[in-house]
Write a protein that holds these residues in place. Structure first.
Motif, PDB file in Angstrom:
ATOM      1  N   GLN A 179      17.257  68.044   7.092  1.00  0.00           N
ATOM      2  CA  GLN A 179      16.962  69.103   8.055  1.00  0.00           C
ATOM      3  C   GLN A 179      17.302  68.579   9.444  1.00  0.00           C
ATOM      4  OE1 GLN A 179      12.809  70.346   8.336  1.00  0.00           O
ATOM      5  NE2 GLN A 179      13.460  72.462   8.516  1.00  0.00           N
ATOM      6  N   GLY A 180      18.023  69.392  10.211  1.00  0.00           N
ATOM      7  CA  GLY A 180      18.444  68.940  11.535  1.00  0.00           C
ATOM      8  C   GLY A 180      19.764  68.206  11.528  1.00  0.00           C
TER       9      GLY A 180
ATOM     10  N   PRO B 281      14.764  80.338  17.659  1.00  0.00           N
ATOM     11  CA  PRO B 281      13.339  80.025  17.506  1.00  0.00           C
ATOM     12  C   PRO B 281      12.807  80.268  16.098  1.00  0.00           C
ATOM     13  CG  PRO B 281      13.620  82.099  18.674  1.00  0.00           C
ATOM     14  CD  PRO B 281      14.979  81.473  18.577  1.00  0.00           C
ATOM     15  N   SER B 282      13.465  81.149  15.319  1.00  0.00           N
ATOM     16  CA  SER B 282      12.946  81.438  13.982  1.00  0.00           C
ATOM     17  C   SER B 282      13.475  80.486  12.917  1.00  0.00           C
ATOM     18  CB  SER B 282      13.296  82.880  13.573  1.00  0.00           C
ATOM     19  OG  SER B 282      14.654  82.985  13.197  1.00  0.00           O
ATOM     20  N   ALA B 283      14.449  79.621  13.265  1.00  0.00           N
ATOM     21  CA  ALA B 283      15.040  78.731  12.269  1.00  0.00           C
ATOM     22  C   ALA B 283      13.988  77.788  11.702  1.00  0.00           C
ATOM     23  CB  ALA B 283      16.185  77.926  12.894  1.00  0.00           C
ATOM     24  N   GLY B 284      13.878  77.743  10.386  1.00  0.00           N
ATOM     25  CA  GLY B 284      12.916  76.864   9.734  1.00  0.00           C
ATOM     26  C   GLY B 284      11.523  77.434   9.622  1.00  0.00           C
TER      27      GLY B 284
ATOM     28  N   LEU C 257      22.336  65.638  -5.340  1.00  0.00           N
ATOM     29  CA  LEU C 257      22.474  66.080  -3.952  1.00  0.00           C
ATOM     30  C   LEU C 257      21.182  66.750  -3.513  1.00  0.00           C
ATOM     31  CD1 LEU C 257      24.257  66.553  -1.417  1.00  0.00           C
ATOM     32  CD2 LEU C 257      24.949  68.737  -2.459  1.00  0.00           C
ATOM     33  N   LEU C 258      20.592  66.257  -2.414  1.00  0.00           N
ATOM     34  CA  LEU C 258      19.370  66.809  -1.844  1.00  0.00           C
ATOM     35  C   LEU C 258      19.720  67.547  -0.554  1.00  0.00           C
ATOM     36  CD1 LEU C 258      17.167  63.575  -2.134  1.00  0.00           C
ATOM     37  CD2 LEU C 258      17.263  65.469  -3.786  1.00  0.00           C
ATOM     38  N   LEU C 259      19.214  68.752  -0.408  1.00  0.00           N
ATOM     39  CA  LEU C 259      19.455  69.528   0.811  1.00  0.00           C
ATOM     40  C   LEU C 259      18.133  70.067   1.332  1.00  0.00           C
ATOM     41  CD1 LEU C 259      21.883  70.730  -1.456  1.00  0.00           C
ATOM     42  CD2 LEU C 259      22.890  71.054   0.793  1.00  0.00           C
ATOM     43  N   ASP C 260      17.837  69.791   2.607  1.00  0.00           N
ATOM     44  CA  ASP C 260      16.587  70.227   3.222  1.00  0.00           C
ATOM     45  C   ASP C 260      16.885  71.336   4.217  1.00  0.00           C
ATOM     46  OD1 ASP C 260      13.979  70.446   3.974  1.00  0.00           O
ATOM     47  OD2 ASP C 260      13.791  68.448   4.832  1.00  0.00           O
ATOM     48  N   GLU C 261      16.502  72.562   3.874  1.00  0.00           N
ATOM     49  CA  GLU C 261      16.716  73.751   4.700  1.00  0.00           C
ATOM     50  C   GLU C 261      18.192  73.899   5.082  1.00  0.00           C
ATOM     51  OE1 GLU C 261      14.424  75.890   5.135  1.00  0.00           O
ATOM     52  OE2 GLU C 261      12.529  74.841   4.896  1.00  0.00           O
ATOM     53  N   PRO C 262      19.108  73.954   4.116  1.00  0.00           N
ATOM     54  CA  PRO C 262      20.531  73.997   4.464  1.00  0.00           C
ATOM     55  C   PRO C 262      20.961  75.257   5.193  1.00  0.00           C
ATOM     56  CG  PRO C 262      20.233  74.349   2.114  1.00  0.00           C
ATOM     57  CD  PRO C 262      18.899  73.913   2.656  1.00  0.00           C
ATOM     58  N   SER C 263      20.243  76.383   5.015  1.00  0.00           N
ATOM     59  CA  SER C 263      20.674  77.625   5.666  1.00  0.00           C
ATOM     60  C   SER C 263      20.073  77.803   7.056  1.00  0.00           C
ATOM     61  CB  SER C 263      20.303  78.831   4.793  1.00  0.00           C
ATOM     62  OG  SER C 263      18.915  79.109   4.876  1.00  0.00           O
ATOM     63  N   GLU C 264      19.281  76.839   7.517  1.00  0.00           N
ATOM     64  CA  GLU C 264      18.561  76.997   8.782  1.00  0.00           C
ATOM     65  C   GLU C 264      19.520  77.235   9.950  1.00  0.00           C
ATOM     66  OE1 GLU C 264      15.342  74.172   9.922  1.00  0.00           O
ATOM     67  OE2 GLU C 264      16.640  73.801  11.631  1.00  0.00           O
TER      68      GLU C 264
END
Length: 505
Positions: free
Chosen positions: A342-343, A173-176, A418-425
């Motif tokens: 993301q996702g 639930p806390s991811a992102g 290279l684009l990364l959206d929230e990679p550690s989520e």
């Protein structure tokens, strides 16, 4: 003495020859706050699927409130009071926030209630209560698709809570979520009625230790330990299986020498349905460097990434240049940009091998001569976790393995940017350490990297430069050398609302 609400009796799950969850027995009393933690691939989400009924156990049985439910459908279990959230928010983007919640309530109200003249008022009152519970009252009339990612997560929790579950399953639930939203989430869970039992899967260890009275640790599908927070913290087997270094964030050493600008953003403005999100943002990323975007949810990080990727339009006056070429007007330039969204957005019907083969073919066709000329063998050397997963589909992989596949797919396109959206989520600490090595290695090969993040510790470990978005503007930018200064750290903490030690994933 608390009554037993949920009993798992030697349940297991296999995918062909692969055992995702070895036989596991757990007894969870009514009102418990029980956390499941472990490395990516440990079997945590598989366990939630088995409890919710979206997967059937290969062996074993599940008992809810003294009633066997092993063979019941997910809908039947929901009727018995099992509610769950997913790793990525499962809401209807085209409906308003209030209507998403109303759908859950409508299903649970009996036919007799629907026949009463006052059923609409009853439903409206329950919708209002659920939204107030998670802090979304002011966004009741907003389309769910227009909410920032963190607010979408809270909406999904409101949808589940509106159905008044007796067993609440929360998957990452806390991811992102940004730090303020994690604090709010903690308060929401803590305020649940005592009779509601919570089973929580999350990698955010401060949240877990703050909320859970009992913690179960899984690793490679096997049960490692179950106990209170102090017992788990001090268990040597648990530390070996899961815990990575969680010391305060350190900034990476600056790269030496002048580097050419790859991405040059000038006066970028964008929004949704007339509402501005980004306003005249300027930003550059040089070859062989990592530029990290931090900011609270709703600040515009994902919007900026999506505009550069060509997934969302910019407003008039915006200039986005890749090596001096207008990125929005040149298809050739667009081919030199790769996105890890993301996702993850993997293709559910393709195996890992098929993902890699398609990306490699596209890279040979469009990307030759731009980015590093990696082939599939090179990628498997860089991301060895994928080597023995080539025949698996994304649904058979952990979140960390899926993220590595999404990165592999992007790198095989041979991008210049290279684009990364929230990679550690949603990733375990050890996987985040691996991700740090991968991203810094990509930059060392000369690729320009722009990433949006919530995890300050991770961002400071990989980035050469950090910018903070606030209310659609870049309010702060610093190189790693500047960020080492106390005044810069204080400014960063002020904008992000966290301590300078950052967050622990």
């Amino acid at each position: 003495m608390s009554t037993v609400l949920l009993h798992l009796d030697e349940i297991s799950r296999r995918y062909g020859a692969v055992t995702a969850l070895h036989p596991l027995s757990l007894t969870i009393p009514t009102g418990a706050r029980h956390a499941i933690i472990g490395p990516n691939g440990a079997g945590k989400t598989t366990l939630l699927h088995l409890i919710a009924g979206t997967l059937a156990p290969t062996e074993g049985r599940i008992v809810l409130n003294s009633r066997p439910i092993t063979r019941l459908s997910p809908a039947a279990r929901a009727d018995l009071g099992v509610g769950r959230t997913f790793q990525h928010p499962a809401v209807v983007d085209q409906l308003t926030v209030a209507d998403n919640v109303a759908l859950a309530i409508r299903r649970r109200l009996t036919f007799a209630v629907h026949q009463r003249a006052g059923h609409r008022a009853l439903r409206a009152a329950r919708v209002a209560a659920a939204l107030q519970q998670v802090g979304l009252t002011g966004e009741a009339a907003t389309l769910a698709g227009q909410l920032p990612y963190g607010r979408r997560r809270l909406l999904e929790i409101a949808v589940v809570l509106a159905a008044r579950p007796r067993l609440l399953l929360l998957d990452e639930p806390s991811a992102g979520l940004d730090p303020a939203e994690i604090s709010h989430l903690t308060a929401v869970i803590r305020a649940l009625p005592a009779e509601v039992t919570v089973v929580l899967v999350d990698h955010h260890l401060p949240l877990v230790f703050d909320l859970a009275d009992t913690i179960t640790v899984l690793a490679s599908g096997q049960h490692v330990a179950t106990g209170g927070s102090e017992q788990i913290r001090n268990d040597a087997l648990v530390r070996d299986a899961y815990f990575a270094d969680t010391t305060p964030a350190t900034t990476r050493a600056p790269r030496k020498g002048a580097r050419p600008t790859v991405l040059d953003i000038e006066q970028l403005s964008a929004g949704y349905h007339g509402a501005p999100v980004l306003d005249q943002v300027d930003l550059t990323v040089s070859a062989g460097t990592v530029h990290a975007l931090l900011g609270l949810n709703g600040a515009g990080k994902s919007t900026l990434i999506n505009v550069v990727a060509g997934l969302h339009p910019a407003r008039a006056g915006t200039r986005i240049l890749l090596d001096g070429t207008d990125l929005r007007a040149s298809r050739t330039a667009r081919h030199r940009v790769a996105l890890v969204p993301q996702g993850r957005r993997l293709w559910t019907a393709l195996t890992v091998s098929e993902h890699l083969a398609m990306a490699a073919a596209a890279g040979r066709r469009f990307g030759a001569g731009d980015g590093p000329g990696r082939d599939v063998a090179d990628i498997l050397d860089m991301l060895p976790v994928l080597r023995n997963k080539l025949r698996r589909y994304p649904a058979q992989m952990s979140g960390g393995e899926q993220q590595m596949l999404a990165i592999a797919r992007a790198l095989l396109l041979r991008p210049r940017l290279l684009l990364l959206d929230e990679p550690s989520e949603g990733l375990a600490p050890q996987i985040i350490d691996q991700l740090t090595t991968v991203i810094t290695g990509v930059a060392n090969d000369g690729v320009a990297v722009l990433l949006a993040e919530q995890n300050q510790r991770f961002a400071r470990a990989v980035a050469d430069q950090i910018s903070v978005l606030d209310s659609g503007h870049i309010e702060f930018t610093a190189t790693t050398a500047v960020l080492a200064r106390p005044d810069a750290q204080a400014r960063l903490a002020e904008l992000l609302g966290v301590s300078t030690a950052g967050t622990v994933a």
